[in-house]
Design a protein around this motif. Structure first.
Motif, PDB file in Angstrom:
ATOM      1  N   LEU A   7       0.817  -1.213   0.000  1.00 12.43           N
ATOM      2  CA  LEU A   7       0.000   0.000   0.000  1.00 12.43           C
ATOM      3  C   LEU A   7       0.855   1.269   0.000  1.00 12.43           C
ATOM      4  N   MET A   8       1.920   1.281   0.787  1.00 15.19           N
ATOM      5  CA  MET A   8       2.797   2.460   0.818  1.00 15.19           C
ATOM      6  C   MET A   8       3.462   2.666  -0.538  1.00 15.19           C
ATOM      7  N   ASN A   9       3.903   1.584  -1.156  1.00 12.27           N
ATOM      8  CA  ASN A   9       4.546   1.697  -2.460  1.00 12.27           C
ATOM      9  C   ASN A   9       3.574   2.227  -3.513  1.00 12.27           C
ATOM     10  N   ARG A  10       2.372   1.652  -3.537  1.00  8.43           N
ATOM     11  CA  ARG A  10       1.362   2.109  -4.506  1.00  8.43           C
ATOM     12  C   ARG A  10       0.961   3.556  -4.237  1.00  8.43           C
ATOM     13  N   ALA A  11       0.770   3.889  -2.956  1.00 10.22           N
ATOM     14  CA  ALA A  11       0.366   5.247  -2.592  1.00 10.22           C
ATOM     15  C   ALA A  11       1.455   6.250  -2.961  1.00 10.22           C
ATOM     16  N   TYR A  12       2.703   5.918  -2.648  1.00  9.54           N
ATOM     17  CA  TYR A  12       3.799   6.832  -2.970  1.00  9.54           C
ATOM     18  C   TYR A  12       3.909   7.052  -4.473  1.00  9.54           C
ATOM     19  N   ALA A  13       3.850   5.970  -5.250  1.00 15.27           N
ATOM     20  CA  ALA A  13       3.972   6.088  -6.704  1.00 15.27           C
ATOM     21  C   ALA A  13       2.852   6.942  -7.286  1.00 15.27           C
ATOM     22  N   ALA A  14       1.625   6.703  -6.859  1.00 13.69           N
ATOM     23  CA  ALA A  14       0.482   7.470  -7.361  1.00 13.69           C
ATOM     24  C   ALA A  14       0.580   8.934  -6.931  1.00 13.69           C
ATOM     25  N   LEU A  15       0.923   9.155  -5.680  1.00 12.93           N
ATOM     26  CA  LEU A  15       1.048  10.503  -5.148  1.00 12.93           C
ATOM     27  C   LEU A  15       2.161  11.273  -5.859  1.00 12.93           C
ATOM     28  N   ALA A  16       3.315  10.633  -6.021  1.00 10.92           N
ATOM     29  CA  ALA A  16       4.450  11.298  -6.668  1.00 10.92           C
ATOM     30  C   ALA A  16       4.133  11.651  -8.118  1.00 10.92           C
ATOM     31  N   ARG A  17       3.507  10.733  -8.844  1.00  9.03           N
ATOM     32  CA  ARG A  17       3.150  11.019 -10.252  1.00  9.03           C
ATOM     33  C   ARG A  17       2.198  12.207 -10.351  1.00  9.03           C
ATOM     34  N   ALA A  18       1.132  12.166  -9.562  1.00 11.69           N
ATOM     35  CA  ALA A  18       0.119  13.222  -9.632  1.00 11.69           C
ATOM     36  C   ALA A  18       0.684  14.563  -9.162  1.00 11.69           C
ATOM     37  N   ALA A  19       1.414  14.549  -8.065  1.00 10.70           N
ATOM     38  CA  ALA A  19       1.982  15.795  -7.538  1.00 10.70           C
ATOM     39  C   ALA A  19       3.049  16.346  -8.475  1.00 10.70           C
ATOM     40  N   ASP A  20       3.821  15.472  -9.096  1.00 10.26           N
ATOM     41  CA  ASP A  20       4.846  15.911 -10.044  1.00 10.26           C
ATOM     42  C   ASP A  20       4.197  16.628 -11.234  1.00 10.26           C
ATOM     43  N   ARG A  21       3.108  16.051 -11.738  1.00  5.26           N
ATOM     44  CA  ARG A  21       2.385  16.710 -12.844  1.00  5.26           C
ATOM     45  C   ARG A  21       1.896  18.090 -12.426  1.00  5.26           C
ATOM     46  N   ARG A  22       1.363  18.185 -11.207  1.00  7.07           N
ATOM     47  CA  ARG A  22       0.844  19.474 -10.733  1.00  7.07           C
ATOM     48  C   ARG A  22       1.947  20.505 -10.557  1.00  7.07           C
ATOM     49  N   THR A  23       3.071  20.111  -9.918  1.00  4.02           N
ATOM     50  CA  THR A  23       4.135  21.097  -9.698  1.00  4.02           C
ATOM     51  C   THR A  23       4.763  21.525 -11.025  1.00  4.02           C
ATOM     52  N   LYS A  24       4.829  20.614 -11.992  1.00  2.00           N
ATOM     53  CA  LYS A  24       5.338  20.992 -13.311  1.00  2.00           C
ATOM     54  C   LYS A  24       4.376  21.950 -14.004  1.00  2.00           C
ATOM     55  N   ALA A  25       3.075  21.695 -13.880  1.00  4.15           N
ATOM     56  CA  ALA A  25       2.080  22.566 -14.508  1.00  4.15           C
ATOM     57  C   ALA A  25       2.048  23.936 -13.836  1.00  4.15           C
TER      58      ALA A  25
END
Length: 152
Positions: free
Chosen positions: A10-28
């Motif tokens: 769960l931590m691995n899946r949560a981190y991966a999903a969170l990092a992808r989504a947050a990375d897209r937002r900070t780049k945008a």
């Protein structure tokens, strides 16, 4: 009996999903990666940190952080400066444009944090915060090789 959560999965899946989504937002929002935003944010809290200190704070390797600092410096968001007291030490200093970027993106990060916590009431949010802090602060000791053998 209720099955315990599979923390690692769960931590691995949560981190991966969170990092992808947050990375897209900070780049945008700021044209920086999530990790680069972390460097800039850390410097707003304590300017003049070394690459080693930044790496420890962000749980990253020094070479990765050094490369990020180089890229941020090229953009004029930070600069490196030798320490006056010890010329061997190089400090990373936040520049005006870097501080402005963090000021602009900080509300977005707050909004993302609030959206993630919205489904949970205040006591649940406190438990989530305590759990994540516990993992961050104690994982090395709790999961060290031989730790379970020492406690038996």
């Amino acid at each position: 009996m209720t099955r315990s959560p599979r923390i690692f999965l769960l931590m691995n899946r949560a981190y991966a999903a969170l990092a992808r989504a947050a990375d897209r937002r900070t780049k945008a929002e700021g044209d920086v990666s999530l990790a680069q935003h972390g460097v800039l944010f850390a410097l707003t809290r304590e300017d003049g940190l070394t690459v080693s200190a930044l790496a420890r704070m962000l749980s990253m390797g020094k070479p990765s952080v050094s490369g990020m600092v180089d890229r941020l410096a090229v953009r004029g968001l930070v600069r490196r400066q030798r320490d006056d007291a010890d010329g061997r030490v190089v400090r990373v200093l936040l520049q005006t444009e870097g501080a402005a970027l963090v000021a602009r993106t900080k509300p977005v990060v707050r909004e993302m944090n609030a959206a993630l916590l919205a489904p949970f009431d205040e006591p649940e949010q406190e438990v989530i915060g305590r759990f994540l802090k516990h993992v961050a602060d104690n994982a090395e000791d709790v999961l060290a090789l031989g730790a379970s053998e020492e406690k038996t």
